[in-house]
Scaffold this active site. Structure first.
Site, PDB file in Angstrom:
ATOM      1  CG  ASP A  52      76.370 -14.091  77.485  1.00 38.03           C
ATOM      2  OD1 ASP A  52      76.826 -14.463  76.399  1.00 38.03           O
ATOM      3  OD2 ASP A  52      76.943 -13.269  78.225  1.00 38.03           O
ATOM      4  CE1 TYR A  80      72.418  -6.721  76.953  1.00 34.61           C
ATOM      5  CE2 TYR A  80      73.624  -4.692  76.539  1.00 34.61           C
ATOM      6  CZ  TYR A  80      73.254  -5.972  76.157  1.00 34.61           C
ATOM      7  OH  TYR A  80      73.743  -6.494  74.980  1.00 34.61           O
ATOM      8  CG  ASP A  94      77.720 -15.598  83.740  1.00 32.35           C
ATOM      9  OD1 ASP A  94      78.416 -16.548  84.186  1.00 32.35           O
ATOM     10  OD2 ASP A  94      77.219 -15.628  82.602  1.00 32.35           O
ATOM     11  NE  ARG A 186      79.205 -13.124  80.143  1.00 34.31           N
ATOM     12  CZ  ARG A 186      79.973 -14.029  79.549  1.00 34.31           C
ATOM     13  NH1 ARG A 186      80.635 -14.919  80.264  1.00 34.31           N
ATOM     14  NH2 ARG A 186      80.097 -14.060  78.235  1.00 34.31           N
TER      15      ARG A 186
END
Length: 232
Positions: A52, A80, A94, A186
């Site tokens: 993203d 992540y 987000d 997210r």
């Protein structure tokens, strides 16, 4: 590095900066390589897994014959580093959209956080964010959402392999998560907030691993200095 090597196949590990799309990163690199190595117009290049715009970190770019490796790389598990903020939400899950739905989180304890995170380990059902690149009737979901249309996202199965290195400094919580292909961090952030009963959204996301590829390899030995992302 030669033109022949690039066309035979090469893998670059890029550290994608904030607010760049994965498409922009690949286009920048394609332009640079074609210009410097006089490559043909139809030079093959592509990335192995979208990040993203509001995320940073590992973006794998394959060239030439190695573009055939892209599906295999995309199937690999991901890792992540993640930071979420509790007690508030956003429509995009987000920082793309402004904060809404502020809630008191003063009763949430460290133990509550650890217990909730444990609930997400293993195979889970997850709904992708409305603001995502998933296509609905041929149109990207984020385009429909930004146009104010009602978007219904179907849940899908995904797997959270581990959550570790948890740091709690309310309202912020950070951790490292290992997950399967197709996991939306997210959505994980949003769902954690719902489970805590106070809401949450993703404030920072950095991809650190795809399979055996690590972000530290892409910023040191793996790439020659002139092909680090910041110089593209």
């Amino acid at each position: 590095m030669t033109a022949e090597q690039l066309q035979s196949g090469h893998i670059f590990l890029l550290d994608k900066p904030l607010d760049w799309t994965s498409f922009q990163a690949v286009n920048k690199m394609k332009y640079k390589l074609k210009r410097e190595f006089n490559l043909p117009k139809k030079f093959k290049i592509g990335h192995a897994g979208t990040l993203d715009p509001r995320a940073t970190g590992l973006l794998i770019v394959c060239t030439g014959k190695f573009t055939k490796k892209i599906p295999e790389i995309q199937e690999a598990p991901k890792e992540y580093w993640t930071e979420i903020k509790i007690g508030v939400q956003t429509e995009s899950y987000d920082t793309e959209k402004p904060e809404i739905l502020h809630q008191d989180f003063s009763n949430v304890t460290d133990e509550d956080v650890h217990n909730v995170l444990d609930k997400f380990l293993g195979e889970i059902e997850q709904k992708p964010p409305v603001f995502s690149a998933i296509k609905i009737d041929g149109e990207r979901a984020y385009n429909l959402a930004r146009a104010g249309e009602e978007v219904e996202m179907k849940s899908r199965k995904t797997t959270i392999h581990y959550i570790k290195d948890i740091e709690i400094n309310f309202p912020l919580i950070s951790f490292t998560v290992g997950c399967s292909k197709g996991t939306y961090i997210r959505s994980l952030a949003h769902d954690i907030g719902q489970e805590l009963g106070v809401g949450a959204y993703l404030t920072q996301l950095r991809r650190t691993k795809i399979g055996d590829y690590k972000i530290e390899d892409g910023t040191s030995d793996f790439l020659e200095n002139e092909y680090r992302f910041e110089n593209l």
